[in-house]
Design an enzyme around this catalytic site. Structure first.
Site, PDB file in Angstrom:
ATOM      1  N   LYS A   1     -31.753  59.342 -62.143  1.00  0.00           N
ATOM      2  CA  LYS A   1     -31.504  60.522 -61.325  1.00  0.00           C
ATOM      3  C   LYS A   1     -30.151  61.115 -61.676  1.00  0.00           C
ATOM      4  O   LYS A   1     -29.179  60.392 -61.853  1.00  0.00           O
ATOM      5  CB  LYS A   1     -31.527  60.130 -59.844  1.00  0.00           C
ATOM      6  CG  LYS A   1     -31.226  61.253 -58.864  1.00  0.00           C
ATOM      7  CD  LYS A   1     -29.875  61.307 -58.212  1.00  0.00           C
ATOM      8  CE  LYS A   1     -28.940  60.177 -58.234  1.00  0.00           C
ATOM      9  NZ  LYS A   1     -27.582  60.469 -57.706  1.00  0.00           N
TER      10      LYS A   1
ATOM     11  N   ASP B   1     -31.235  58.745 -51.438  1.00  0.00           N
ATOM     12  CA  ASP B   1     -31.810  59.259 -52.688  1.00  0.00           C
ATOM     13  C   ASP B   1     -33.251  58.806 -52.918  1.00  0.00           C
ATOM     14  O   ASP B   1     -33.914  59.315 -53.830  1.00  0.00           O
ATOM     15  CB  ASP B   1     -30.977  58.806 -53.887  1.00  0.00           C
ATOM     16  CG  ASP B   1     -29.647  59.538 -54.005  1.00  0.00           C
ATOM     17  OD1 ASP B   1     -29.463  60.553 -53.306  1.00  0.00           O
ATOM     18  OD2 ASP B   1     -28.801  59.087 -54.788  1.00  0.00           O
TER      19      ASP B   1
END
Length: 270
Positions: free
Chosen positions: A9, A129
């Protein structure tokens, strides 16, 4: 056997708006994902088991308290799974490594058994996240990052990207604590490229104050001619986006020669 990549990410932009009374921060972030990361495989077992290997496996202090194990506990997946985690991404590096691993578990369970309707809430309880990492495609996160919206247009798909980390861990907590509290404005609207180019990372300055090597990484990346170089998340990994694969290859070779002690990963945005 089920296999899944835990895609790295990156935050193409990260705007911190205010500190909340609950201790978290109100933010706006543009999530994107690289087509490489940790690798997980799972086979049915009498009970859940997790084994780790790879360059950064030793950085996981407690495999059984690892977020992968917590993700398994959070989801129905039969009697048990034996999961093998090849840890390729550095830990505490702004790449959502643990969250990406958890997101990969969610996708594996989805393929084998389907996900419960409240999967998003279960993912959010594991980390801010994690819901974005379950999707592993470009999206805008608001609130603490768990409230997700689609991007109007993904015009950076397949864009060459280089990730570089000075091999220095940087925990998230101290970086957020060092943020100066100044609201520098909302994240712009537009396509993925437009938001990325017009956005910023409000944690870059406090992260550099704690880990000055980040400034060296950014300077080295910017010298290679990308159209964007920025720190990801709360650091210390930085990314650079290039117009061509050839430009990326030249940059990767230059940094490998000049900074052999730095970790790097080349890939493309999903």
């Amino acid at each position: 056997m089920i296999s899944e990549t835990a895609y790295a990410k990156i935050n193409l932009a990260l705007h911190v708006r205010r500190r909340r009374e609950d201790g978290y921060h109100e933010l706006e972030t543009l999530f994107a994902f690289v087509d490489a990361g940790d690798e997980l495989t799972a086979v049915p077992a009498e009970a859940d088991r997790l084994s780790t290997r790879g360059e950064f496996a030793a950085k996981i202090d407690d495999p059984f308290g690892n977020i992968v194990a917590k993700a398994l506990t959070a989801l129905p997946h039969g009697r048990g799974w034996a999961v093998d985690l090849e840890k390729r991404l550095p830990v505490a590096a702004g790449l959502g490594g643990g969250s990406a691993d958890a997101g990969a578990v969610f996708r594996m369970v989805e393929r084998a058994h389907g996900l419960p309707e409240d999967w998003h809430a279960r993912a959010a309880r594991l980390g801010a996240d994690v819901p974005a990492c379950v999707l592993s495609r470009p999206c805008i996160g608001t609130g603490t990052g768990t409230e997700l919206a689609e991007v109007a247009e993904n015009d950076l798909q397949h864009c060459p990207v280089l990730l570089v980390n000075p091999r220095l861990p940087l925990p998230t907590g101290p970086v957020f604590a060092a943020w100066d509290g100044q609201d520098r404005g909302a994240m712009p609207q537009g396509t993925l490229r437009e938001i990325a180019l017009s956005g910023r990372n409000d944690l870059e300055a406090p992260a550099i104050a704690i880990c000055p090597a980040i400034a060296d990484v950014l300077a080295a990346l910017r010298d290679t001619g990308p159209f964007l170089a920025r720190m990801s998340g709360s650091g210390a990994t930085c990314f650079a986006l290039y117009e061509s694969q050839e430009a990326l290859s030249r940059a990767a070779a230059t940094l490998a020669a000049d900074h052999a002690d730095w970790w790097q990963l080349s890939g493309k945005l999903r």
